[in-house]
Write a protein that holds these residues in place. Structure first.
Motif, PDB file in Angstrom:
ATOM      1  N   CYS A 195       0.862  -1.179   0.000  1.00 26.40           N
ATOM      2  CA  CYS A 195       0.000   0.000   0.000  1.00 26.40           C
ATOM      3  C   CYS A 195       0.901   1.232   0.000  1.00 26.40           C
ATOM      4  O   CYS A 195       1.806   1.343   0.828  1.00 26.40           O
TER       5      CYS A 195
ATOM      6  N   CYS B 116      -6.423  -1.348  -0.028  1.00 26.96           N
ATOM      7  CA  CYS B 116      -5.563  -1.797   1.066  1.00 26.96           C
ATOM      8  C   CYS B 116      -6.380  -2.545   2.113  1.00 26.96           C
ATOM      9  O   CYS B 116      -7.418  -2.056   2.567  1.00 26.96           O
TER      10      CYS B 116
ATOM     11  N   CYS C 240      -5.651  -0.233   5.676  1.00 30.67           N
ATOM     12  CA  CYS C 240      -6.186   1.110   5.908  1.00 30.67           C
ATOM     13  C   CYS C 240      -7.319   1.475   4.959  1.00 30.67           C
ATOM     14  O   CYS C 240      -7.904   2.542   5.078  1.00 30.67           O
TER      15      CYS C 240
ATOM     16  N   PHE D 237      -7.139   2.212   1.825  1.00 32.92           N
ATOM     17  CA  PHE D 237      -6.713   3.109   0.746  1.00 32.92           C
ATOM     18  C   PHE D 237      -7.058   2.472  -0.600  1.00 32.92           C
ATOM     19  O   PHE D 237      -6.703   1.334  -0.870  1.00 32.92           O
TER      20      PHE D 237
ATOM     21  N   CYS E  29       0.067   3.302   3.606  1.00 27.10           N
ATOM     22  CA  CYS E  29       0.500   2.848   4.932  1.00 27.10           C
ATOM     23  C   CYS E  29       1.598   1.789   4.855  1.00 27.10           C
ATOM     24  O   CYS E  29       2.021   1.277   5.886  1.00 27.10           O
TER      25      CYS E  29
HETATM   26 ZN   LIG Z   1      -2.838   0.965   3.449  1.00 31.62          ZN
END
Ligand SMILES: [Zn+2]
Length: 309
Positions: free
Chosen positions: A237, A256, A259, A261, A240
């Motif tokens: 990712c 992700c 997180c 994303f 993060c």
């Molecule tokens: Zn992430």
């Protein structure tokens, strides 16, 4: 391509002539002539402004056309000085995904042109091997293939110039194209699996001009091109840095698992390349290529091996 007053002598292997001494004369706005050893003055169409200032040149015969190429070392492109770094993720579906969000594709033959290419190939298979007709059909096929190669080259030149002009640092992921395009054929005793599929993928990889783009960018921006190791660039990712194979939902989608994303998968990879991340050894907290479930599994099976958070 040029008019000849007697064709140049070619060597048997590469069908080309090298000359170390360059004598060039301008004839008019479009045409010039060059002295080819053993052949005399040969007219050629000058496609560049001014006469070439070269130390050597080469005459080639390719796909039914004559070419003369002068070896001129171009001046490197000046860095823009904006401190910007770009990461480039090369792929088969998208030739080059840039970390600024741009997606660049190398042009190929259209569907119509592909159909056109198959015609002479089919006709050649029906003619006698080595016959004049067979040779003519192969030349026709080669002419169309050369068109595709020329388009790819042109694209690589334009794209590398654009990259050298607009970014201070250009990061490519390190690809072993030779290893990646190895045949899956195997040996007689142990034949490989999915050989024709791998052949197709190899062809697709080689048709992207990955190597040429990297090389020409380096030529134009010497010292400004960096290679980033490839490991996990497509699974990490970019927000993060969590690595999980489940984050890659499909060829194009990246979500992700840590997180949330969400991003285009190629854009995510190019962001990682731009950040220079990829080859860092896998962090302990990552789920790894096996997926997130592994970690909890390991904890329950063997508590002594549990990774402390
Ligand atoms: Zn992430």
């Amino acid at each position: 391509m040029f008019d000849t007053s007697g064709e140049p002598v070619l060597n048997a292997k590469g069908r080309q002539v090298h000359a170390r001494q360059v004598l060039v004369q301008k004839l008019n706005k479009k045409w010039a002539q060059v002295k080819v050893p053993g052949c005399g003055w040969v007219k050629f169409r000058n496609t560049r402004p001014g006469l070439p200032d070269a130390k050597s040149f080469r005459v080639t015969y390719r796909a039914g056309k004559w070419h003369v190429a002068f070896a001129v070392i171009p001046d490197p492109v000046d860095a823009p000085g904006n401190g910007e770094t770009v990461g480039i993720d090369r792929g088969v579906a998208i030739t080059a995904a840039l970390s600024d969000g741009r997606v660049l594709n190398c042009p190929h033959l259209s569907v119509k042109e592909r159909a056109k290419l198959r015609k002479p190939q089919r006709r050649a298979s029906r003619t006698g091997k080595g016959s004049l007709l067979c040779k003519a059909e192969h030349t026709e096929a080669a002419r169309l293939k050369a068109k595709e190669a020329n388009r790819c080259k042109d694209w690589c030149e334009k794209t590398s110039t654009m990259l050298a002009r607009s970014f201070d640092t250009i990061r490519f992921e390190k690809l072993h194209i030779k290893h990646m395009t190895r045949s899956a054929r195997g040996t007689v005793d142990e034949p490989g699996k999915q050989v024709s599929q791998k052949t197709g993928l190899n062809r697709a990889i080689l048709a992207q001009g990955w190597g040429l783009l990297r090389q020409r960018t380096e030529d134009k921006a010497p010292g400004r091109v960096e290679d980033v190791p490839t490991a996990y660039t497509s699974l990490r990712c970019s927000d993060c840095h969590w690595i999980d194979k489940n984050s890659r939902k499909s060829q194009a989608r990246f979500v992700c698992s840590n997180c949330g994303f969400t991003c285009n998968a190629d854009l995510n990879a190019s962001n990682n390349v731009a950040a220079g991340q990829g080859g860092n050894s896998r962090p302990r907290h990552s789920a790894g290529a096996g997926g997130m479930t592994r970690r909890s599994l390991r904890v329950s099976v063997n508590p002594s091996n549990a990774i402390s958070p």
